[in-house]
Design an enzyme around this catalytic site. Structure first.
Site, mmCIF file in Angstrom:
data_model
loop_
_atom_site.group_PDB
_atom_site.id
_atom_site.type_symbol
_atom_site.label_atom_id
_atom_site.label_comp_id
_atom_site.label_asym_id
_atom_site.label_seq_id
_atom_site.Cartn_x
_atom_site.Cartn_y
_atom_site.Cartn_z
ATOM 1 C CE1 TYR A 80 0.443 7.778 2.689
ATOM 2 C CE2 TYR A 80 0.994 5.643 1.935
ATOM 3 C CZ TYR A 80 0.036 6.357 2.764
ATOM 4 O OH TYR A 80 -1.033 5.856 3.263
ATOM 5 C CG ASP A 120 -1.907 1.251 1.144
ATOM 6 O OD1 ASP A 120 -2.988 1.313 0.787
ATOM 7 O OD2 ASP A 120 -1.426 2.217 1.865
ATOM 8 C CE LYS A 141 -3.954 4.742 0.996
ATOM 9 N NZ LYS A 141 -2.318 4.479 0.741
ATOM 10 C CG HIS A 188 -4.754 9.754 0.730
ATOM 11 N ND1 HIS A 188 -3.371 9.884 0.549
ATOM 12 C CD2 HIS A 188 -4.747 8.890 1.960
ATOM 13 C CE1 HIS A 188 -2.924 9.274 1.651
ATOM 14 N NE2 HIS A 188 -3.624 8.920 2.389
#
Length: 278
Positions: free
Chosen positions: A49, A44, A74, A107
């Protein structure tokens, strides 16, 4: 690895490696490689990120065929609407060095930048995701941090497959979880270890001793026994392996209920989806 069926041809592994805060690309790559070598088949990540490139490189170098690894990413809060979503998704694919992703999520439901008209933009964004699904670039569609009312506001042609939300013994949005499970939306739980804050809880320590497991394994099994896919994160090889070793036992219903009794609104660690300052 046990799996859950999302749609006709898509099965999601029942535990995944979370990569939030793995923003050092070399560290992220090593963690993902270690996880794959340990048996993980579900990774994931997210645009936000900053590690999609490392995730893609690790998967490429693992030697495991792409179709045997379930990859989620996401849509960042910076992007909403059809054109922005389509472009952002293509940029994600380039960073991941992939032709498709298995699961693509919005997200956050109401980013600060778009809060005034988030409902309209979420619907436009999801419609763009449905276009990508029709092209075979996304195998399953979903959302993240959506509460019950956000899901009710969403107009879709292709059903939402997954909702990824915070879940651990100290916090659970049971109203949203019940709604999702009634509507065949699989729940993924992020921060399933409560970011380490819950591992010294007396009840969790008691159950760890009773089941001859670690406190982390008790928390991860608690997610699975609530029909929730946990997404633990670790930078330590030993813990990456340990977190996977949860399929040889189940918690008794009485112990699940005792753990549920720890949950409260005060136990929430992450931001509230309606009021997050980002």
């Amino acid at each position: 690895m046990e799996t859950i069926q999302l749609n006709e041809n898509v099965f999601i592994p029942q535990i995944g490696l979370g990569t939030w805060k793995l923003d050092d690309l070399e560290v992220a790559k090593k963690c993902v490689l270690a996880a794959i070598q340990s048996g993980y088949r579900h990774i994931d990540t997210a645009m936000g990120y900053g590690n999609e490139e490392a995730v893609g490189q690790a998967i490429k170098e693992s030697g495991i065929p792409r179709d045997q690894i379930f990859v989620t990413t996401k849509l960042s809060n910076d992007f909403r609407g059809r054109e922005e979503t389509l472009q952002a998704f293509e940029d994600s694919l380039k960073r991941l060095q992939m032709d498709y992703v298995d699961l693509f999520l919005i997200h956050w439901p109401a980013p600060k930048k778009y809060r005034e008209n988030y409902v309209e933009l979420n619907n436009e964004t999801y419609a763009a995701m449905e276009e990508l699904y029709a092209l075979g670039k996304i195998r399953a569609l979903g959302v993240s941090n959506f509460m019950k009312h956000h899901l009710e506001e969403l107009s879709v042609k292709i059903p939402v497959s997954v909702n990824q939300i915070e879940f651990h013994p100290y916090y659970a949005d049971w109203q949203t979880i019940q709604y999702c499970q009634q509507h065949h939306i699989v729940i993924e739980g992020y921060s399933p270890l409560g970011r380490g804050q819950i591992l010294s809880d007396p009840l969790i320590l008691e159950l760890a001793s009773l089941y001859h497991k670690t406190p982390a394994q008790i928390c991860l099994r608690y997610a699975i026994d609530n029909h929730i896919i946990p997404l633990p994160k670790s930078q330590t090889l030993e813990r990456i392996k340990e977190n996977l070793d949860i399929f040889d036992f189940s918690l008794k219903e009485t112990d699940i209920e005792r753990l549920r009794s720890l949950s409260s609104e005060n136990g929430k660690i992450g931001s509230h989806p309606d009021f997050a300052d980002f």
